[in-house]
Design a protein around this motif. Structure first.
Motif, PDB file in Angstrom:
ATOM      1  N   SER A  11      60.341 -29.065  73.910  1.00 58.29           N
ATOM      2  CA  SER A  11      59.622 -29.000  74.574  1.00 58.29           C
ATOM      3  C   SER A  11      61.170 -28.376  76.520  1.00 58.29           C
ATOM      4  O   SER A  11      61.528 -27.800  76.939  1.00 58.29           O
ATOM      5  CB  SER A  11      58.724 -28.700  75.171  1.00 58.29           C
ATOM      6  OG  SER A  11      58.565 -30.299  75.994  1.00 58.29           O
ATOM      7  N   ASP A  12      61.447 -29.832  76.315  1.00 60.59           N
ATOM      8  CA  ASP A  12      62.331 -30.086  77.665  1.00 60.59           C
ATOM      9  C   ASP A  12      63.849 -29.629  77.554  1.00 60.59           C
ATOM     10  O   ASP A  12      64.729 -29.090  78.288  1.00 60.59           O
ATOM     11  CB  ASP A  12      62.071 -31.975  77.745  1.00 60.59           C
ATOM     12  CG  ASP A  12      61.000 -31.783  78.558  1.00 60.59           C
ATOM     13  OD1 ASP A  12      60.055 -31.611  79.085  1.00 60.59           O
ATOM     14  OD2 ASP A  12      60.865 -33.787  78.992  1.00 60.59           O
ATOM     15  N   THR A  13      64.218 -29.698  76.026  1.00 59.85           N
ATOM     16  CA  THR A  13      65.540 -29.690  75.814  1.00 59.85           C
ATOM     17  C   THR A  13      65.260 -28.383  75.064  1.00 59.85           C
ATOM     18  O   THR A  13      66.633 -27.243  75.676  1.00 59.85           O
ATOM     19  CB  THR A  13      66.169 -30.684  74.267  1.00 59.85           C
ATOM     20  OG1 THR A  13      65.599 -31.987  74.189  1.00 59.85           O
ATOM     21  CG2 THR A  13      67.602 -29.801  73.772  1.00 59.85           C
ATOM     22  N   ASP A  14      64.490 -27.701  74.741  1.00 66.98           N
ATOM     23  CA  ASP A  14      64.528 -25.985  74.497  1.00 66.98           C
ATOM     24  C   ASP A  14      64.357 -25.327  75.778  1.00 66.98           C
ATOM     25  O   ASP A  14      65.169 -24.503  76.161  1.00 66.98           O
ATOM     26  CB  ASP A  14      62.850 -25.559  74.267  1.00 66.98           C
ATOM     27  CG  ASP A  14      62.867 -24.559  73.633  1.00 66.98           C
ATOM     28  OD1 ASP A  14      62.467 -23.782  74.565  1.00 66.98           O
ATOM     29  OD2 ASP A  14      62.935 -24.174  72.109  1.00 66.98           O
ATOM     30  N   ALA A  15      63.971 -26.175  76.560  1.00 69.51           N
ATOM     31  CA  ALA A  15      63.524 -25.561  77.966  1.00 69.51           C
ATOM     32  C   ALA A  15      65.181 -25.069  78.795  1.00 69.51           C
ATOM     33  O   ALA A  15      65.758 -24.432  79.663  1.00 69.51           O
ATOM     34  CB  ALA A  15      63.001 -26.414  79.149  1.00 69.51           C
ATOM     35  N   ALA A  16      66.391 -26.266  78.617  1.00 70.74           N
ATOM     36  CA  ALA A  16      67.041 -26.328  79.310  1.00 70.74           C
ATOM     37  C   ALA A  16      68.506 -25.581  78.604  1.00 70.74           C
ATOM     38  O   ALA A  16      69.138 -24.742  79.462  1.00 70.74           O
ATOM     39  CB  ALA A  16      67.558 -27.851  79.113  1.00 70.74           C
ATOM     40  N   GLY A  38      64.354 -11.157  70.884  1.00 68.80           N
ATOM     41  CA  GLY A  38      63.360 -11.608  71.564  1.00 68.80           C
ATOM     42  C   GLY A  38      62.698 -13.303  71.378  1.00 68.80           C
ATOM     43  O   GLY A  38      62.642 -13.808  71.161  1.00 68.80           O
ATOM     44  N   THR A  39      62.786 -13.094  69.415  1.00 68.04           N
ATOM     45  CA  THR A  39      62.573 -14.038  69.256  1.00 68.04           C
ATOM     46  C   THR A  39      63.277 -15.403  68.668  1.00 68.04           C
ATOM     47  O   THR A  39      62.683 -16.475  67.480  1.00 68.04           O
ATOM     48  CB  THR A  39      61.839 -13.623  67.418  1.00 68.04           C
ATOM     49  OG1 THR A  39      62.826 -13.040  66.480  1.00 68.04           O
ATOM     50  CG2 THR A  39      61.084 -12.341  67.673  1.00 68.04           C
ATOM     51  N   ASN A  40      64.865 -15.011  68.826  1.00 66.58           N
ATOM     52  CA  ASN A  40      65.232 -16.319  68.914  1.00 66.58           C
ATOM     53  C   ASN A  40      64.764 -17.602  69.680  1.00 66.58           C
ATOM     54  O   ASN A  40      64.185 -17.377  70.439  1.00 66.58           O
ATOM     55  CB  ASN A  40      66.552 -15.954  69.236  1.00 66.58           C
ATOM     56  CG  ASN A  40      67.907 -17.346  68.130  1.00 66.58           C
ATOM     57  OD1 ASN A  40      67.780 -18.084  67.207  1.00 66.58           O
ATOM     58  ND2 ASN A  40      68.552 -17.464  69.266  1.00 66.58           N
ATOM     59  N   ARG A  41      65.171 -18.458  69.663  1.00 67.47           N
ATOM     60  CA  ARG A  41      64.490 -20.270  69.937  1.00 67.47           C
ATOM     61  C   ARG A  41      65.790 -20.800  69.983  1.00 67.47           C
ATOM     62  O   ARG A  41      66.409 -21.030  68.387  1.00 67.47           O
ATOM     63  CB  ARG A  41      63.276 -20.679  69.700  1.00 67.47           C
ATOM     64  CG  ARG A  41      63.085 -20.965  68.238  1.00 67.47           C
ATOM     65  CD  ARG A  41      61.995 -22.304  67.822  1.00 67.47           C
ATOM     66  NE  ARG A  41      60.198 -21.136  67.661  1.00 67.47           N
ATOM     67  CZ  ARG A  41      59.801 -22.036  67.215  1.00 67.47           C
ATOM     68  NH1 ARG A  41      59.440 -23.481  67.338  1.00 67.47           N
ATOM     69  NH2 ARG A  41      58.406 -21.051  66.927  1.00 67.47           N
ATOM     70  N   PRO A  42      65.597 -22.202  71.028  1.00 65.13           N
ATOM     71  CA  PRO A  42      67.039 -22.555  70.258  1.00 65.13           C
ATOM     72  C   PRO A  42      66.366 -24.046  69.344  1.00 65.13           C
ATOM     73  O   PRO A  42      65.342 -23.644  68.771  1.00 65.13           O
ATOM     74  CB  PRO A  42      67.236 -23.991  71.955  1.00 65.13           C
ATOM     75  CG  PRO A  42      66.127 -22.712  72.858  1.00 65.13           C
ATOM     76  CD  PRO A  42      64.922 -22.024  72.010  1.00 65.13           C
TER      77      PRO A  42
END
Length: 176
Positions: A11-16, A38-42
């Motif tokens: 979650s922290d890396t995703d948020a960064a 908007g469905t993409n995620r890191p």
């Protein structure tokens, strides 16, 4: 549409990464966060092709037992695409990451139709995409506005993305 098998981030890396996407959007630049409505995620793509059979899922279950593991994001990399550019964060290739990639290729690769050449052992450049289709001017601006500190994160789960149906199948790593 592309189909892929990807590593998802803690979650922290995703948020960064999402913070970097938002910085690009605030500067009115293309951002990978706007992709797929908007469905993409890191993520870090392991394998990609024109389709992936659901028969790959048992292999992902086996592979997910290798997760979580440390995953370090480094600085900027730029991939040219004609007169446009793709801006990414490098994922530092650790022995564990390279082993997971090779295992994914061995176990799930046969289920990938038209496996992309850049996904093969020795041809794969692990990365997390920040923006695609940047002009040269936009690339310069993006490189100037983003910060590039090393990010010590974790690979936490695997995702099989179906680009046609715009659906995902997530396989969690071990909860330890």
């Amino acid at each position: 549409m592309a189909h892929s098998i990807e590593i998802l981030l803690d979650s922290d890396t995703d948020a960064a990464i999402r913070d970097q996407w938002h910085s690009l959007e605030a500067a009115d630049l293309p951002s990978a966060g706007r992709v797929r409505s908007g469905t993409n995620r890191p993520h870090c793509t392991l394998l990609a092709g024109t389709s992936i059979a659901g028969a790959a899922d048992p292999a992902l279950g086996v592979l997910a037992q290798r997760l979580p593991f440390a995953l370090t994001l480094g600085g900027a990399l730029v991939f040219p695409a004609g007169r446009r550019f793709t801006l990414v964060r490098a994922v530092i290739p650790s022995a564990e990451l390279l082993s997971v990639h090779a295992t994914a290729l061995r176990l799930a690769g046969p289920q990938v139709t038209d496996l992309a050449a850049h996904c093969g052992v020795g041809d794969w450049t692990p990365h997390v995409t920040l923006a695609r289709r940047l002009t040269a001017e936009q690339l310069v601006t993006a490189l100037q506005i983003l910060a590039w500190p090393t990010i010590a994160g974790r690979a936490t789960s695997l995702r099989r993305w179906d680009g046609d149906a715009k659906t995902e199948h997530v396989t969690a790593g071990r909860a330890c």
